[in-house]
Design a protein around this motif. Structure first.
Motif, PDB file in Angstrom:
ATOM      1  N   TYR A 155     -47.775   4.369  29.445  1.00  0.00           N
ATOM      2  CA  TYR A 155     -48.772   5.332  30.214  1.00  0.00           C
ATOM      3  C   TYR A 155     -49.716   5.496  29.453  1.00  0.00           C
ATOM      4  N   TRP A 156     -50.829   5.924  29.535  1.00  0.00           N
ATOM      5  CA  TRP A 156     -52.006   6.411  28.623  1.00  0.00           C
ATOM      6  C   TRP A 156     -52.399   7.790  28.682  1.00  0.00           C
ATOM      7  N   ASN A 157     -52.000   8.114  27.634  1.00  0.00           N
ATOM      8  CA  ASN A 157     -52.152   9.679  27.194  1.00  0.00           C
ATOM      9  C   ASN A 157     -53.681   9.959  26.925  1.00  0.00           C
ATOM     10  N   TRP A 158     -54.484  10.403  27.871  1.00  0.00           N
ATOM     11  CA  TRP A 158     -55.922  10.375  27.620  1.00  0.00           C
ATOM     12  C   TRP A 158     -56.284  11.342  26.534  1.00  0.00           C
ATOM     13  N   ALA A 159     -55.500  12.385  26.200  1.00  0.00           N
ATOM     14  CA  ALA A 159     -55.695  13.498  25.466  1.00  0.00           C
ATOM     15  C   ALA A 159     -55.669  12.834  23.801  1.00  0.00           C
ATOM     16  N   LEU A 160     -54.976  11.747  23.639  1.00  0.00           N
ATOM     17  CA  LEU A 160     -54.754  11.412  22.312  1.00  0.00           C
ATOM     18  C   LEU A 160     -55.785  10.652  21.686  1.00  0.00           C
TER      19      LEU A 160
END
Length: 395
Positions: A155-160
């Motif tokens: 998954y792609w953690n947008w926040a990082l």
């Protein structure tokens, strides 16, 4: 405790991978605390087999559960194995008959065609979250069963990487990324999103706009679409989306959109401030007329370009599945923070903003992904990631 320790290590390892893109550690840390809590609750559930409701499936346990991880926490070898599997799927023949969707050319296109044909029933509807959970899982299984992929769906953690997504391990354009930004096109105006008579939403142009020129998908051919593609001149490119329309993969990555709509605070507020599923999924997608596109729209329009900017054919960009892995993770976290009351929580009807009017979605409603695969399945079977056909968690 093992799940919690591992989650913490992986989360902060990913955040440390590019410290220049993480300027607000407090919300990131708070998000990690919620992930820890969700994993602790998940471990308790897996240790209590009485929570398994569908006895037709093999019992999921701590020893058998599959773990989905953030892209940046994967080894280079694991990242390449994933992108190789996607390229494999793009090389396999389509199952969708061309008399139904003339433009399909690959197994990968089967998924794009399914999403295209069902878009009006799976967004701003009662099936939004569960449908995309099943869709992403079915894609993951196709990679595993048809392309010998041994890993799980990342998954792609947008926040990082919200302040500089183009420099993230996902979009840096290396051989171990999901390919980079599109070639820079100067002088682009904003994207203008409209919905009926509601005030438009203006999204500033990103830093690309042209064909992707680096990474595993630099030679990828997009075959389907457009259906409704907003352009930087304020117009919308429309069509049936079904015909064969070969073209390059384009991206217009935007840190401005990422930072505004899909940052750590956005995720925290979504989870903490919405106790009802109706509010939760509406805010996630963007409350119409509010000026917000939610974290869901925030992820899609961080990528931008073609086909990611067209909601109908957005799965045509391989990052779609990492984005919806994160959408599923956020729902999973929200569920686990009050699992007893949220496990089977659904709300909405069977159509986009109930247009045209349709019956309320129920747990007995059936989801069918057609030629993408997976088979017909009820909403009830899709409500827990460790019950029914599923046995996976997030770290």
């Amino acid at each position: 405790m093992h799940i919690r320790r591992l989650a913490c290590a992986l989360f902060f390892a990913a955040a440390a991978a590019d410290t220049t893109t993480n300027t607000t550690p407090e919300p990131i840390s708070e998000l990690q605390s919620l992930l820890d809590q969700a994993n602790s609750n998940q471990a308790d559930i897996l240790n209590n087999t009485s929570t398994i409701t569908d006895k037709r499936y093999k019992t999921c346990s701590l020893s058998s559960v599959t773990v989905r991880r953030e892209w940046g926490s994967l080894s280079k070898a694991d990242r390449k194995a994933y992108s190789d599997a996607v390229l494999c799927l793009q090389s396999l023949p389509a199952r969708t008959p061309t008399n139904l969707v003339p433009g399909v050319r690959s197994r990968y296109d089967d998924f794009v065609a399914t999403h295209l044909n069902q878009t009006g029933y799976i967004h701003y509807s009662g099936t939004f979250l569960a449908w995309h959970r099943w869709f992403t899982y079915t894609y993951e299984q196709a990679l595993r069963n048809e392309c010998n992929y041994k890993g799980s769906q990342p998954y792609w953690n947008w926040a990082l990487y919200a302040s500089n997504p183009a420099a993230s391990p996902i979009f840096d354009g290396s051989a171990y990324s999901m390919s980079g930004n599109g070639k820079y096109i100067a002088g682009k105006g904003p994207i203008i999103l409209t919905l009926g008579d509601l005030p438009p939403v203006y999204l500033p142009a990103g830093t690309g706009g042209g064909c992707v020129t680096s990474g595993p998908f630099k030679n990828m051919q997009v075959n389907l679409g457009p259906v409704s593609m907003p352009l930087n001149n304020g117009t919308v490119l429309t069509g049936t989306g079904l015909d064969y329309n070969p073209r390059c993969l384009k991206r217009d990555i935007s840190a401005t959109v990422n930072s505004a709509y899909a940052n750590a605070t956005s995720i925290l507020n979504l989870i903490r401030q919405n106790n009802d599923i109706a509010d939760f999924q509406l805010v996630m997608q963007g409350v119409p007329g509010s000026g917000s596109i939610g974290v869901h729209g925030g992820g899609h329009y961080t990528i931008g370009g073609d086909p990611a900017g067209d909601v109908f054919v957005s799965p045509g960009d391989p990052v779609f599945y990492l984005h919806h892995g994160m959408i599923d993770l956020v729902w999973w976290m929200w569920q686990l923070l009050d699992f007893k009351n949220r496990r089977n929580a659904i709300s909405g009807t069977g159509t986009f903003l109930n247009s045209p009017p349709s019956p309320d979605t129920t747990l007995d409603d059936v989801i069918d992904l057609g030629y993408a695969g997976g088979g017909p399945i009820t909403m009830r079977e899709l409500m827990s990631t460790t019950d029914g056909p599923f046995c996976y968690i997030y770290l």
